[in-house]
Design a protein around this motif. Structure first.
Motif, short mmCIF file in Angstrom:
data_model
loop_
_atom_site.label_atom_id
_atom_site.label_comp_id
_atom_site.label_asym_id
_atom_site.label_seq_id
_atom_site.Cartn_x
_atom_site.Cartn_y
_atom_site.Cartn_z
N LYS A 245 0.73 -1.24 -0.01
CA LYS A 245 0.10 0.01 0.06
C LYS A 245 0.87 1.27 -0.03
O LYS A 245 0.29 2.17 0.32
N TRP B 212 2.80 -8.13 5.54
CA TRP B 212 3.18 -9.54 6.04
C TRP B 212 4.12 -10.11 5.13
O TRP B 212 5.08 -10.92 5.48
N THR C 253 -3.86 -11.52 4.19
CA THR C 253 -4.62 -10.23 3.41
C THR C 253 -3.78 -9.01 3.56
O THR C 253 -4.14 -8.17 2.89
N GLU C 254 -3.02 -9.04 4.45
CA GLU C 254 -2.36 -7.60 4.86
C GLU C 254 -0.87 -7.71 4.10
O GLU C 254 -0.12 -8.59 4.44
N LYS D 165 -5.25 -12.70 8.57
CA LYS D 165 -4.91 -11.37 8.41
C LYS D 165 -3.50 -11.49 7.89
O LYS D 165 -2.76 -10.73 7.10
#
Length: 374
Positions: A21, A109, A105-106, A102
């Motif tokens: 991101k 990581w 999905t993150e 997570k």
């Protein structure tokens, strides 16, 4: 190696950076950084002259760049594991109709492997630059001539004298080798990385090697990158008798032969000739072959060689990577193998190549082989 590193770099950019991101600017900056690291062999060649695999650059450049490159390779290993776990996790969650954890999905990581990678690579570089350990090994030979019982051979290989391993390191190797009280000292190639005019002083301590039956060597592939003819002449003049597709009789029943390296094919040199090397050897004599690359073992066994000593693989350097190295060497990477009736011993290497100065589980070594009749 060059193509492999570029592919790995592309994987890190695709699955490690562009999924994050971060802002587009940061993604571009990080991607350029990864590209530069993965293309290190091309870049160092620009600054280190024509020696693609042996750039003659200061250690303060070589070490950090090697650390970054190794970190990239290890991080790619983490990425493969993460992607495999992600795929399996996705299937399980779809089957159980539950959301993905997570951890998957993150995107951040995906970079969590950087911490263990930094630690592992730092330890590996420390191990890679350590003084070689002495390894005692007994080789049992069928029909060994009685006069060769308990013969001690000190085996050095892959010294790679360069900006990281200079004259003091080579002198330490010489001192350790002489202290083993071997009957014979042999060096199976890759003496040096660099031109003779630059690295000659670093190799000079080899003239201090001493053994009753002499000191002999054969070229490795890196001698061809560094000026083959000059190095062979230099080594012959400084106490290491180079065996280029020929043998010497060290006794009535002991023929020591050595061959050139397959790298000669791309450098206009003479290719290895094992049959020619032992031409004229009396029948029943013990044949010891020095060959830098172990993949010549099948041909050597067919030629009636009793024992082949090799290097080149560095023992695979790292757990896991040794499997890949074995794919290019008939599965032969480190230690003793039987090839028909012939015995093959592959040294982990006495030094380390500055292109990847990492060792994890495969220490550098000075091998002392004792011959025994079976």
């Amino acid at each position: 190696m060059m193509l492999y590193s570029v592919v790995l770099g592309a994987l890190v950019i695709w699955r490690g950076i562009w999924v994050q991101k971060f802002s587009r600017l940061w993604k571009i900056i990080l991607s350029v950084f990864v590209v530069l690291i993965s293309a290190k062999f091309y870049i160092l060649r620009m600054f280190g002259g024509p020696l693609a695999f042996a750039p003659d650059l200061p250690g303060w450049i070589l070490l950090p760049v090697a650390w970054l490159f190794a970190s990239l390779m290890f991080f790619c290993g983490w990425m493969f594991l993460y992607e495999a776990a992600w795929g399996i996790g996705k299937l399980i969650c779809r089957f159980r109709k539950k959301p993905m954890p997570k951890f998957f999905t993150e995107p951040l990581w995906r970079l969590s492997g950087l911490i263990p990678v930094v630690i592992i690579v730092s330890i590996g570089m420390y191990e890679g630059l350590k003084t070689p350990e002495v390894v005692e090994y007994t080789v049992y030979i069928d029909d060994l001539p009685a006069e060769l019982e308990n013969l001690r051979i000190v085996h050095l290989s892959d010294i790679h004298a360069d900006r990281l391993s200079g004259r003091e390191d080579v002198q330490e190797i010489v001192d350790i080798a002489n202290a083993q009280n071997g009957d014979l000292i042999v060096i199976t190639g890759d003496f040096v990385d660099g031109r003779m005019s630059v690295r000659g002083e670093d190799v000079l301590p080899l003239r201090g090697l001493s053994a009753p039956l002499g000191v002999y060597g054969v070229p490795g592939n890196h001698e061809y990158y560094s000026g083959y003819d000059e190095w062979v002449e230099f080594l012959n003049a400084h106490g290491v008798e180079m065996l280029e597709n020929r043998h010497v009789m060290l006794g009535e029943n002991f023929a020591l032969g050595g061959v050139t390296d397959p790298a000669a094919k791309h450098r206009g040199g003479t290719l290895p000739d094992i049959d020619g090397t032992f031409a004229g050897v009396p029948e029943g004599a013990f044949k010891l072959l020095l060959a830098h690359q172990p993949k010549l073992s099948l041909e050597a066994a067919e030629a009636g060689v009793d024992l082949q000593l090799s290097g080149h693989t560095h023992g695979g350097m790292v757990w896991g990577l040794d499997l890949l190295v074995g794919m290019f060497n008939h599965g032969q990477v480190s230690g003793e193998y039987s090839v028909g009736r012939m015995k093959l011993y592959i040294s982990n290497g006495t030094g380390i190549w500055n292109g990847f100065p990492i060792r994890l589980g495969h220490r550098s070594e000075i091998v002392v082989l004792t011959l025994k009749r079976r």
